[in-house]
Structures are given as C-alpha cells and as structure tokens.
Design an enzyme around this catalytic site. Sequence first.
Site, PDB file in Angstrom:
ATOM      1  N   LYS A   1       0.814  -1.218   0.000  1.00 18.88           N
ATOM      2  CA  LYS A   1       0.000   0.000   0.000  1.00 18.88           C
ATOM      3  C   LYS A   1       0.849   1.270   0.000  1.00 18.88           C
ATOM      4  O   LYS A   1       0.665   2.156  -0.839  1.00 18.88           O
ATOM      5  CB  LYS A   1      -0.890  -0.039   1.247  1.00 18.88           C
ATOM      6  CG  LYS A   1      -1.673   1.176   1.539  1.00 18.88           C
ATOM      7  CD  LYS A   1      -2.564   0.906   2.742  1.00 18.88           C
ATOM      8  CE  LYS A   1      -1.752   0.724   4.018  1.00 18.88           C
ATOM      9  NZ  LYS A   1      -1.337   2.028   4.598  1.00 18.88           N
ATOM     10  N   THR A   2       1.774   1.321   0.930  1.00 18.75           N
ATOM     11  CA  THR A   2       2.619   2.505   1.030  1.00 18.75           C
ATOM     12  C   THR A   2       3.459   2.665  -0.221  1.00 18.75           C
ATOM     13  O   THR A   2       3.672   3.763  -0.722  1.00 18.75           O
ATOM     14  CB  THR A   2       3.549   2.390   2.246  1.00 18.75           C
ATOM     15  OG1 THR A   2       2.785   1.940   3.351  1.00 18.75           O
ATOM     16  CG2 THR A   2       4.165   3.723   2.575  1.00 18.75           C
TER      17      THR A   2
ATOM     18  N   GLN B   1      -9.045  -2.828   8.235  1.00 16.09           N
ATOM     19  CA  GLN B   1      -8.110  -2.289   9.207  1.00 16.09           C
ATOM     20  C   GLN B   1      -8.596  -0.982   9.826  1.00 16.09           C
ATOM     21  O   GLN B   1      -7.813  -0.194  10.338  1.00 16.09           O
ATOM     22  CB  GLN B   1      -6.744  -2.070   8.555  1.00 16.09           C
ATOM     23  CG  GLN B   1      -6.072  -3.371   8.156  1.00 16.09           C
ATOM     24  CD  GLN B   1      -4.661  -3.137   7.633  1.00 16.09           C
ATOM     25  OE1 GLN B   1      -3.778  -2.734   8.353  1.00 16.09           O
ATOM     26  NE2 GLN B   1      -4.480  -3.404   6.350  1.00 16.09           N
TER      27      GLN B   1
ATOM     28  N   ASP C   1      -3.772   8.566   2.713  1.00 17.32           N
ATOM     29  CA  ASP C   1      -3.376   7.243   3.204  1.00 17.32           C
ATOM     30  C   ASP C   1      -4.336   6.833   4.315  1.00 17.32           C
ATOM     31  O   ASP C   1      -4.936   7.694   4.962  1.00 17.32           O
ATOM     32  CB  ASP C   1      -1.936   7.353   3.748  1.00 17.32           C
ATOM     33  CG  ASP C   1      -1.316   5.992   3.976  1.00 17.32           C
ATOM     34  OD1 ASP C   1      -1.901   4.996   3.519  1.00 17.32           O
ATOM     35  OD2 ASP C   1      -0.246   5.934   4.605  1.00 17.32           O
ATOM     36  N   GLU C   2      -4.489   5.543   4.553  1.00 17.61           N
ATOM     37  CA  GLU C   2      -5.332   5.046   5.642  1.00 17.61           C
ATOM     38  C   GLU C   2      -6.723   5.689   5.603  1.00 17.61           C
ATOM     39  O   GLU C   2      -7.237   6.159   6.619  1.00 17.61           O
ATOM     40  CB  GLU C   2      -4.688   5.327   7.002  1.00 17.61           C
ATOM     41  CG  GLU C   2      -3.245   4.906   7.123  1.00 17.61           C
ATOM     42  CD  GLU C   2      -3.065   3.417   7.381  1.00 17.61           C
ATOM     43  OE1 GLU C   2      -4.060   2.666   7.266  1.00 17.61           O
ATOM     44  OE2 GLU C   2      -1.919   3.018   7.677  1.00 17.61           O
TER      45      GLU C   2
ATOM     46  N   ARG D   1       0.752  -7.936  11.392  1.00 21.18           N
ATOM     47  CA  ARG D   1       2.057  -7.263  11.501  1.00 21.18           C
ATOM     48  C   ARG D   1       3.194  -8.268  11.363  1.00 21.18           C
ATOM     49  O   ARG D   1       4.334  -7.909  11.134  1.00 21.18           O
ATOM     50  CB  ARG D   1       2.216  -6.554  12.861  1.00 21.18           C
ATOM     51  CG  ARG D   1       1.242  -5.434  13.193  1.00 21.18           C
ATOM     52  CD  ARG D   1       1.124  -4.433  12.104  1.00 21.18           C
ATOM     53  NE  ARG D   1       0.003  -4.758  11.234  1.00 21.18           N
ATOM     54  CZ  ARG D   1      -0.142  -4.287  10.018  1.00 21.18           C
ATOM     55  NH1 ARG D   1       0.748  -3.485   9.500  1.00 21.18           N
ATOM     56  NH2 ARG D   1      -1.189  -4.620   9.276  1.00 21.18           N
TER      57      ARG D   1
END
Length: 760
Positions: free
Chosen positions: A32-33, A262, A230-231, A620
């Site tokens: 994603k990043t 998330q 983002d997010e 994670r």
Amino acid sequence: MNFLNELNDIQREAVVANDGPVLVVAGPGSGKTRVLTYRIAWLLAEDKAKADEILALTFTNKAAREMKERIQRVAGESAGRLWAGTFHSIFARILRTEAAHIGYPTNFTVYDTDDTKSLLSTIIKEMNLPREQYNVNGVRARISWAKSKLITPKLYVEDEELRREDKQKQQLYIYEIYARYTARCKMAGAMDFDDLLYRTYELLQTKHPETKEYFIAEKYRNRFKYILVDEFQDTNTLQYAIIRKLVNPENHNIYVVGDDAQSIYGFRGATIQNILDFEQDYKPFGIKTVKLVQNYRSTAPIVQAANRVIAFNRQQIQKQIRSEKGEGQKIRIVRAMTDDEEARRVVDAILEQKNRDHLQNKDIAILYRTNAQSRSFEENLLRYDIKYKIFGGVSFYQRKEVKDLIAYLRVAVNPKDDEALKRVINYPKRGFGKTSMDKIEALAAAQQLPFWDALGLAQLGGRMEQTVLDFKSIFKEAHENMANADAAVLARSIVLESGLLRELKEDTTPEGKSRLENVNALLDGIQAFVEDDTLIDIETLPDKTLATYLQNVALMTDMDSDESDQDYVTLMSVHAAKGLEFKSVFVVGMEEDLFPSFMSKESLDAVDEERRLFYVAITRAEQLLTLTYANSRYRFGKMQYNSPSRFLEELPLDQVENAGQVFGGEPSAKKTPTGASVSGNFSRRTAITNTVPRIDPATFQPSPSDAIQAGMEVLHLKFGKGKVLHIDGGAQNRVATIVFEASGAEEKRIMLKFAKLQIL
DNA sequence: CCTAGGATGTTTTTT
DNA sequence: ACATCCTAGG
C-alpha cells in the site's frame, strides 16, 4: 521509469492510473505505502505536477516522513516541497496562514486533551452542574463527536434528537457546555485537536465579503493538483468533508488508499462508511477502483488466520488476501497463570528466537491492547538485559516538567491562553493562592476577559499587586522580542526568569534530576529546531519563532522519534503498530475484557472493531506469531480473572501449532519482580542523522551564507562534506541543494538563511 | 496561603 | 495502582 519494474501488474495499474478519482483497497502487506509513494514519484516524473502541488495526507508524522524519504530516493530532491503530513499538521499550517479570516490570531494555541478537559471542568463548575453526572471525559467525547459530525453549537441546540439523547443520560446541558467551551477557546485564541479540522472546514466555507466566492477554498483547490490520502478507512466524516472541499471539481484528482478491514479508529469518529460514500460520490466522475490482495509480508499460516478471523465480522468489502511467501511456522498460543508469568514466557521465547532463528531485537515486537500492559514486559526484558523501547504511553511531551515549560512558552506567545496561564501562574510558588485565583476567575468570567487581562484589573490587595507585576515581567523580554529573537533565546530567558530552573535544581532526588534532564532535553530540542537548516517546506515562511516551534510541538507524539537503526525490541499498542511489520510478533493479553476490551462489550459494532484490531495485530507478523494470555492479572489494583479471548477460538485450528492442548504446563513459581521503577529513558533528542562524521566545532568556521554559490565544496556542521548542486528560491529565502558524501549521495535542501556552512 | 492525607475516579485505543 | 481533587488543620 525503472521503479515501475518493482511492482506487480495490479500495483502498477494503480500507480499509473489516469487522472480522476481513484480508490485503492489494499489488504495488509500488499504494498500500500509503496503504491502511494510510487504514485507520487510517478506524478513528478511524468511532470503532471510539481512537488508543491501535491498534497499527501497521512495519519502519523512518521508515515509522512517515511513517505517523503522514499519519494526522495525515487524522485530526487524535489520531494522536500511536497505537502505531506498528518491531517492535523497540514491543516494547522493552512490555518496559520488564514487564521485572520475566521477571527483567530496567527499565533493561535493548540489545546491538548488535558487543556480541553481542564477547561471543560471549569465550565461545568461554573454552571453548577453536578460533576458525577457530567463527567469530563464523557462530555469531551460527546463534543468531539459532535464536531466530527459537523454539528456546531448552534446546530446542537436546535437538534431535538440530540437533546433528547442527552436528557436520557442526564446530561441535558451539554449543548450549553459545548457553546461556552467553543466561545472560551475562541477568546483564548486556542484550538483543540478537533478544531484543527473543524476550523479548516469552516475556512473552506468562508465566502469573500464582496465577491461572495469561496475564495480560500478556491485558492487551495488551485494549488493542489493532486490529493492523496493514506489510511482512508480511518478518516472521520469531518475529514472527508474537508477533502471533498479541497478536491478540484475540474479534475477530481483524489487518490485514496485504505483497507476497511483495518479500520480501528471508530472511537475517534472514523467510519468505513467513508469508503462506501467515496465510491458513490465519485462514481459520476469515473472512479477507478483497484484491489490489492497479494500479501508480500506474511507466511501462509498468518495470512490464513487473518482471513479466517476477519470473516467473523458482519460486514466488509469482500476480499481474500493471498500469501506470496508460502508455508511457514504455525501460530503459537501461550497460556500463563499470571501477567508476570506471561511476561516471563514471552521473554523466554524472545531469547529462544534470537538463538534459534537468529533474530535481532529489532525484528521482534510485543503488541498489547492497552499501554498499561507494558510494565511487566519492561521489567522482564530489563532483567535479561534485552534492549527495548516503549512507544506511546506517557510521552516525553506529556511529562509534567515538560508541559510546565511549554505552558510558559505558550503564555509568552499567546497571553490569552488561559489553560497555560493557569498551569504556570503559581508554579513555582509565588503566592497566587485560592483566594486570589477565585477573584481573578470571577472577574474574568464577569467581564468575559482572558485571565491575563483580568490579572491586571482584579483588586487583589497591596501585596499581590507587586506579585502580579513580577509575574508579568517574566514574559517581558519574550513579548518585546517575539518577532525577532529566536525560540531558543526566548525559552532560556523564560526558564531563568520564571524560577523554573531554580525550582528544578533544588530537587536532588533521582526523579528530580531526571526532571531537570527532561527540561534540558526540551531546551536542546528547541535549540535543534532553531539550528536545523534543512528545508522542510518552502511554502510556509520558514521562521524560527517560538510560535512556530509550539505549533510543531503540539502535534508531536512520542511515536515520532526516529532511531530506526538501533537494535531494540518494540513494545507498543496495537493501534500504534498499524503500518509496521516485524519478523516476529507477540500479541499479548489475549483475554476477554481486555482484548476485546470490556468497553466494547455493549455493542456488536464495537466488538467488530476489536476484531479488526486483532486483524491488524496478527498481520504485523512476517514469520512468527505468538499469542499469549494470562488467567489472572492485576488491574485497577486488584486481581482479576479472565477467560481466554474469543478471538483465539476464531483462529483456524490447523494453523495453530498447539491447538487444543494447553501450552506450557505448570506455572512456574512466582519470582519477585525487580521492583525497580524506570525513570524515563528519554535520551536527548538531538541529531537527525546518525552515520555522519562529527565535525569539530572548534575548527569549524562558517562562511557568510550569501557567499555560497553552486559548484562549491562546503562543510556542514552536521552533515559533513558536500557539494552545492544548485541554488534556488528568492533572494530572502535562498535554498541550496547539496549532496553530502556521508549520507550516501542523498541530496539535502538547506535554507541558507539559517545555514552554517564553511566553504572549502 | 499552604500542606498532608483521605476520598474519589479512572484506563481503550490517538491527533 | 495511580493520579487528581477536596478538605481540614497548620
């Protein structure tokens, strides 16, 4: 553009998407990043926009910094001019420029949660409302919620439904508290965290008095050719409303990245509805939706567990994450009798993993639901001499002594800042007792004055007159030189004049010494802020005033410290771990009423959010995942007995190493904890870079900055030897782009106005 | 006006 | 368990 080769087909499709609205739904570990940063790099490379025409909104300063660094690496020097930051910090910056349009001073104060609560309880007291009924946290949450739903005090009063709800909870007068709170903040020239968003929204709605155009909104719409978020799943209604106002209606260049699974900030008003709304809102403008489901982070058992767990939630955007990494270690569940034993077992496992799997400390994270759980792990890691670092919890900036000093600085910058004034007026003791304070408070309330003004007018009796003058004189130098003197000079003057330093020096206990150290560390931090000459943003006037410092520091959290290359075990809350990854992850305290939290039991929605949180926790992990729980633990000062978390039962049994059986056998005899209290390991926050040669300041001779020209070889006190590539910016704000040998050919942009460079 | 000691509430997560 | 708030007494 060779960087496109580093992407898979779908990622690339997302990166090179055409103009117009784009929604990227990205599962954990799906890059994603990477997609977001490459999108920006691509926009720059394709010349679709200049760096300062791109706005990238993130949730943490850390994420913003990482993004900038990565873009810098791919796209070169121009990335420094990106508008990349948290919602709060970017909007604070815009507000600072535009404050006058909504009746705020440029140097407005940012109230933190403590300030907010303190002001609210003052108001509740003033209104003679029963404290038990109107508990501050509840009221604060309600007001915060209202703001996030764009409900102003005026709308709040008019909304009968809301008032009915409040009445039912015996909190009918919240609307009045809300109104007074808002007025008081405005009088104090202060904004709380929510205001940074709400006032921005207000700003964008402001019409020009004559032309009747939304001139401020226009200005920023024209500036930002591309907006990226983002997010996105963690934005609230208010944030989305602002985004919509910022999006240019001619091209709708809005690019959002998120994962509904998330979404873990519901308590802050975040709503997945935003993702669904986004799809609807931008459908007419040809929205492109891309789903990234390939997981590059975790092994198959972890990914399977994540998929299984999230399936227990009632609603979600359908997607199964696929593991790219293949087979791996199964998930381990560890039971302990007590919280202390849980910690010992985790530390044992860490030692084992370091041996057997050759993991380093930094490959390992311990994640918990509440920050309070960190203690037992801390003690046990300490005992085995394993390096660790706790993120979150009581941050440096929340320590009393640090807040005290910051409060002094706040008064210096903005004397109307009542909350800061109240904090420092009688610390160190100087004779402002209850009687005097009551008088001042009464006068301030009666005449609607800030404290500072009331202070001069109140009749306090002979002896106090001088006390008031003495107090005010602490800020004399600061007030006279606010515009020209730099932050460090003023801060030092205040520390001395206020007697704060003397007070701290008198305390020779270990805690006292640590407090003094912290205050010195803050002063060092201010010095570093003043001396830092690397360019952050050319758009905002780079200045070194206290006001600028305070606005930066108000939005700083402990998460933001940057010592990424040191080898320590990470301890943090699951929330804080979002976006991070570790080879081995321990999710601890897997018990009912803890994870999921007892607070969530009342609604299924809340339990679903806890489950998403668990989903975040387990995803994670790259290779090893260990889940632990304790049958009993100390909470609220007494022993509590909990059953294992329901989430453990939701795991796919075939992926659990020791399914069914209780792992670990008998609880071992209880050892006494060390009992040693750790008094903050807040090392001095100094240089940003670590691998640069130290130049001896004694032999260093800075040259006058206007002598610096392109092509020169220069020496920088912090970065070492480098070569000036070129110089740009106006005559007043000349910026040199320099490539330094020590920092691996990385280009830095240095503001010559503040630079300390020696020509070689 | 200040201090000590007791009562009371509080802890979910963050900008 | 811990921090904050309140009250009584110095």
